[in-house]
Motif scaffolding. Structure first.
Motif, PDB file in Angstrom:
ATOM      1  N   GLU A 121       1.209  74.110 -45.231  1.00  0.00           N
ATOM      2  CA  GLU A 121       2.241  73.721 -45.006  1.00  0.00           C
ATOM      3  C   GLU A 121       2.863  73.647 -43.630  1.00  0.00           C
ATOM      4  OE1 GLU A 121       3.980  72.643 -47.681  1.00  0.00           O
ATOM      5  OE2 GLU A 121       2.750  73.610 -49.351  1.00  0.00           O
ATOM      6  N   GLY A 122       4.238  72.781 -43.348  1.00  0.00           N
ATOM      7  CA  GLY A 122       4.872  72.908 -42.151  1.00  0.00           C
ATOM      8  C   GLY A 122       4.701  71.452 -41.469  1.00  0.00           C
ATOM      9  N   LYS A 123       5.812  70.886 -41.215  1.00  0.00           N
ATOM     10  CA  LYS A 123       5.778  69.473 -40.584  1.00  0.00           C
ATOM     11  C   LYS A 123       6.778  69.413 -39.154  1.00  0.00           C
ATOM     12  CE  LYS A 123       4.838  66.857 -44.886  1.00  0.00           C
ATOM     13  NZ  LYS A 123       5.344  65.570 -45.632  1.00  0.00           N
ATOM     14  N   SER A 124       7.029  70.457 -38.663  1.00  0.00           N
ATOM     15  CA  SER A 124       7.780  70.629 -37.575  1.00  0.00           C
ATOM     16  C   SER A 124       7.251  71.756 -36.571  1.00  0.00           C
ATOM     17  CB  SER A 124       9.355  70.876 -37.774  1.00  0.00           C
ATOM     18  OG  SER A 124      10.338  70.860 -36.808  1.00  0.00           O
ATOM     19  N   PRO A 125       7.106  71.158 -35.308  1.00  0.00           N
ATOM     20  CA  PRO A 125       7.614  69.799 -34.888  1.00  0.00           C
ATOM     21  C   PRO A 125       6.461  68.883 -35.147  1.00  0.00           C
ATOM     22  CG  PRO A 125       6.578  71.338 -33.115  1.00  0.00           C
ATOM     23  CD  PRO A 125       6.771  72.086 -34.251  1.00  0.00           C
ATOM     24  N   VAL A 126       5.120  69.242 -35.575  1.00  0.00           N
ATOM     25  CA  VAL A 126       4.092  68.465 -35.952  1.00  0.00           C
ATOM     26  C   VAL A 126       3.583  68.720 -37.307  1.00  0.00           C
ATOM     27  CG1 VAL A 126       3.455  67.637 -33.606  1.00  0.00           C
ATOM     28  CG2 VAL A 126       2.198  69.694 -34.818  1.00  0.00           C
ATOM     29  N   CYS A 127       2.702  67.983 -38.088  1.00  0.00           N
ATOM     30  CA  CYS A 127       2.208  68.190 -39.277  1.00  0.00           C
ATOM     31  C   CYS A 127       1.136  69.180 -39.141  1.00  0.00           C
ATOM     32  CB  CYS A 127       1.753  66.982 -39.986  1.00  0.00           C
ATOM     33  SG  CYS A 127       0.970  67.347 -41.487  1.00  0.00           S
ATOM     34  N   LEU A 128       1.334  70.552 -39.339  1.00  0.00           N
ATOM     35  CA  LEU A 128       0.151  71.485 -39.265  1.00  0.00           C
ATOM     36  C   LEU A 128      -1.046  71.229 -39.902  1.00  0.00           C
ATOM     37  CD1 LEU A 128       2.290  74.868 -39.364  1.00  0.00           C
ATOM     38  CD2 LEU A 128       1.659  73.391 -37.148  1.00  0.00           C
ATOM     39  N   ASN A 129      -0.920  70.615 -41.258  1.00  0.00           N
ATOM     40  CA  ASN A 129      -2.302  70.125 -41.884  1.00  0.00           C
ATOM     41  C   ASN A 129      -3.006  69.189 -41.073  1.00  0.00           C
ATOM     42  OD1 ASN A 129      -3.578  70.518 -44.672  1.00  0.00           O
ATOM     43  ND2 ASN A 129      -3.554  68.434 -44.511  1.00  0.00           N
ATOM     44  N   GLY A 130      -2.174  67.985 -40.459  1.00  0.00           N
ATOM     45  CA  GLY A 130      -2.615  67.301 -39.561  1.00  0.00           C
ATOM     46  C   GLY A 130      -3.737  67.915 -38.520  1.00  0.00           C
ATOM     47  N   VAL A 131      -3.176  68.912 -37.925  1.00  0.00           N
ATOM     48  CA  VAL A 131      -3.665  69.750 -36.604  1.00  0.00           C
ATOM     49  C   VAL A 131      -5.136  70.033 -37.264  1.00  0.00           C
ATOM     50  CG1 VAL A 131      -3.448  71.634 -35.326  1.00  0.00           C
ATOM     51  CG2 VAL A 131      -1.530  70.554 -35.686  1.00  0.00           C
ATOM     52  N   TYR A 132      -5.155  70.680 -38.527  1.00  0.00           N
ATOM     53  CA  TYR A 132      -6.387  71.289 -38.966  1.00  0.00           C
ATOM     54  C   TYR A 132      -7.310  69.840 -39.370  1.00  0.00           C
ATOM     55  CZ  TYR A 132      -9.674  73.152 -42.293  1.00  0.00           C
ATOM     56  OH  TYR A 132     -10.655  73.463 -42.944  1.00  0.00           O
ATOM     57  N   GLU A 133      -6.883  69.027 -39.766  1.00  0.00           N
ATOM     58  CA  GLU A 133      -7.513  67.813 -39.966  1.00  0.00           C
ATOM     59  C   GLU A 133      -8.355  67.214 -38.613  1.00  0.00           C
ATOM     60  OE1 GLU A 133      -5.053  65.829 -43.748  1.00  0.00           O
ATOM     61  OE2 GLU A 133      -4.509  65.445 -41.556  1.00  0.00           O
ATOM     62  N   LEU A 134      -7.358  67.104 -37.473  1.00  0.00           N
ATOM     63  CA  LEU A 134      -7.868  66.735 -36.207  1.00  0.00           C
ATOM     64  C   LEU A 134      -8.977  67.842 -35.737  1.00  0.00           C
ATOM     65  CD1 LEU A 134      -4.488  65.604 -34.567  1.00  0.00           C
ATOM     66  CD2 LEU A 134      -6.651  64.080 -35.309  1.00  0.00           C
ATOM     67  N   ILE A 135      -8.850  69.077 -35.917  1.00  0.00           N
ATOM     68  CA  ILE A 135      -9.821  70.032 -35.434  1.00  0.00           C
ATOM     69  C   ILE A 135     -11.309  69.900 -36.122  1.00  0.00           C
ATOM     70  CG2 ILE A 135     -10.533  72.444 -35.649  1.00  0.00           C
ATOM     71  CD1 ILE A 135      -7.482  73.121 -35.042  1.00  0.00           C
ATOM     72  N   CYS A 136     -10.963  69.436 -37.332  1.00  0.00           N
ATOM     73  CA  CYS A 136     -12.303  69.212 -38.360  1.00  0.00           C
ATOM     74  C   CYS A 136     -12.917  67.774 -37.764  1.00  0.00           C
ATOM     75  CB  CYS A 136     -11.979  69.117 -39.567  1.00  0.00           C
ATOM     76  SG  CYS A 136     -11.349  70.648 -40.709  1.00  0.00           S
ATOM     77  N   ILE A 137     -12.149  66.806 -37.487  1.00  0.00           N
ATOM     78  CA  ILE A 137     -12.841  65.454 -37.405  1.00  0.00           C
ATOM     79  C   ILE A 137     -13.354  65.396 -35.975  1.00  0.00           C
ATOM     80  CG2 ILE A 137     -12.360  63.085 -37.233  1.00  0.00           C
ATOM     81  CD1 ILE A 137     -10.289  63.535 -39.492  1.00  0.00           C
ATOM     82  N   ALA A 138     -12.513  66.019 -34.887  1.00  0.00           N
ATOM     83  CA  ALA A 138     -12.791  65.759 -33.510  1.00  0.00           C
ATOM     84  C   ALA A 138     -13.612  66.724 -32.860  1.00  0.00           C
ATOM     85  CB  ALA A 138     -11.456  65.653 -32.631  1.00  0.00           C
ATOM     86  N   LEU A 139     -13.789  68.062 -33.320  1.00  0.00           N
ATOM     87  CA  LEU A 139     -14.564  69.161 -33.005  1.00  0.00           C
ATOM     88  C   LEU A 139     -15.675  69.709 -33.917  1.00  0.00           C
ATOM     89  CD1 LEU A 139     -11.600  71.289 -31.511  1.00  0.00           C
ATOM     90  CD2 LEU A 139     -13.015  69.494 -30.179  1.00  0.00           C
ATOM     91  N   VAL A 140     -15.283  69.925 -35.232  1.00  0.00           N
ATOM     92  CA  VAL A 140     -16.255  70.729 -35.905  1.00  0.00           C
ATOM     93  C   VAL A 140     -17.176  69.681 -36.331  1.00  0.00           C
ATOM     94  CG1 VAL A 140     -16.503  72.354 -37.964  1.00  0.00           C
ATOM     95  CG2 VAL A 140     -14.387  72.431 -36.589  1.00  0.00           C
ATOM     96  N   PHE A 141     -16.851  68.556 -36.829  1.00  0.00           N
ATOM     97  CA  PHE A 141     -17.819  67.463 -37.467  1.00  0.00           C
ATOM     98  C   PHE A 141     -18.818  67.090 -36.609  1.00  0.00           C
ATOM     99  CE2 PHE A 141     -14.766  66.064 -41.138  1.00  0.00           C
ATOM    100  CZ  PHE A 141     -15.140  67.084 -41.804  1.00  0.00           C
TER     101      PHE A 141
END
Length: 385
Positions: A269-289
């Motif tokens: 949860e959390g969308k301020s100042p950025v979407c926290l779920n989006g941060v997690y998604e980017l970590i997965c896609i750009a780093l972990v995968f």
């Protein structure tokens, strides 16, 4: 999926067997995710539980696809590869199962009573139009006459075909210009598409609170789908150009466990100042995968049994992704009719749908996909060998 499917390796190049196996694991997890998506849908659109981030399997498929296509084809453009030959190979690899998934989708829609989710009856002519459009990969816009389920899917007879639609776009872009890029040029493409995807995810452009975009032509979904494909797809190609194996034991089990854990992390949860779920998604896609692809490509099977398992998982992955969702539509309708909203209430039927999807995929693979691809290859590719 393609992205969900692997490219056909050349006869002289070895298989990355663990990547095959890992692709199969991701496909199995997608089916599991869609079971819980059905429970959410039946309950009126609540958050998907248990395997919350299973939708990220699509992004993982894209990076796998980019890696394998780069590995299989990059060096062939300087020898005998032509645009026509490349597109023929990709169509033979992908399209037979796309057609089969659409046909199964039409059959299950008719079994369901040819009705939209709101109960409105759909004319047989509209179903046939949806079938024809999907076979030629013509997506439906929301409200189109061939949007037969009425919820705005690009391909309403087989929803996950949207990702294969973007896979086709990725293949076209690769053939037209990406394969010509230098390593520096490819790195720039990765960076620019990564910035676009980060903007989309961090600022929740579509408003879903998650990166589950691209399945519809509504709003900014098309561009979200393009970014979801282009960044991991090009990143996978960049990895293939720079890949050097590292020594690691248990690579397959490590990567499979990490995928399962990543997909089961609860929605953030959390969308301020950025979407926290989006941060997690980017970590997965750009780093972990990318790390998982590198590790799996570095590992090797240690015996005949593990080799057979990985090959089976790799063989079944694309058929499973391509045909399982029409069965899910029936499962979703059953959940709604019986007002079942928790896994404990329906686990027997869920297990039946899960195993049935795997069995149907295997039958399609052996009785249809492999024979058809063999015939098409002999007819259209033999003269190029």
């Amino acid at each position: 999926m393609s992205h969900i499917s692997s490219a056909a390796f050349t006869d002289t190049k070895p298989h990355y067997e663990l990547l095959d196996g890992l692709r199969g694991v991701a496909a199995l997890l997608v089916v599991f995710y869609h079971i819980f998506e059905g429970l959410s849908f039946a309950a009126g659109g609540t958050l998907i539980t248990t395997i919350n981030h299973g939708y990220l399997a699509v992004d993982f498929f894209f990076i796998l696809s980019g890696f394998v296509i780069g590995y299989a084809y990059d060096d062939r453009w300087k020898r005998n590869m032509t645009l026509g030959n490349f597109f023929t190979r990709r169509l033979i690899r992908l399209h037979p199962m796309i057609i089969m998934g659409t046909i199964i989708g039409a059959i299950t829609f008719c079994i369901q009573g040819s009705v939209q989710w709101d109960g409105s009856h759909v004319a047989t002519s509209a179903v046939m139009l949806a079938l024809l459009a999907a076979m030629f990969f013509i997506p439906a816009y929301p409200g189109a006459g061939y949007d037969v389920r009425g919820n705005g899917e690009m391909f309403s007879l087989n929803g996950p075909s949207w990702s294969l639609f973007f896979e086709y776009i990725g293949n076209i872009l690769y053939a037209l210009f990406i394969h010509r890029l230098s390593n520096r040029g490819l790195a720039i493409l990765v960076a620019l598409s990564g910035i676009g995807l980060a903007w989309f995810a961090l600022f929740d452009i579509v408003g879903y609170g998650m990166l589950g975009v691209g399945w519809t032509l509504d709003g900014a979904n098309f561009w979200g789908g393009m970014l979801r494909m282009l960044f991991p797809f090009s990143l996978g190609m960049l990895l293939s150009r720079h890949f050097r194996p590292i020594k690691i034991r248990g690579a397959f089990w490590i990567c499979s466990a990490v995928l399962l854990i990543l997909f089961c992390v609860p929605y953030i949860e959390g969308k301020s100042p950025v979407c926290l779920n989006g941060v997690y998604e980017l970590i997965c896609i750009a780093l972990v995968f990318p790390a998982l692809v590198w590790i799996a490509a570095s590992g090797k099977t240690t015996d005949k049994q593990s080799t057979r398992i990985c090959r089976f998982l790799g063989d079944i992955s694309f058929p499973l992704y391509a045909i399982h969702y029409p069965l899910m539509y029936l499962f979703y309708a059953w959940l709604i009719k019986n007002k079942l909203y928790t896994f404990t209430e329906c686990w027997q039927m869920a297990a039946l749908v899960y195993t049935g999807s795997i069995l149907l995929a295997y039958l399609c693979l052996k009785c249809y996909d492999e024979p058809v691809r063999k015939w098409l290859s002999r007819k259209f590719l033999s003269k190029n060998k």
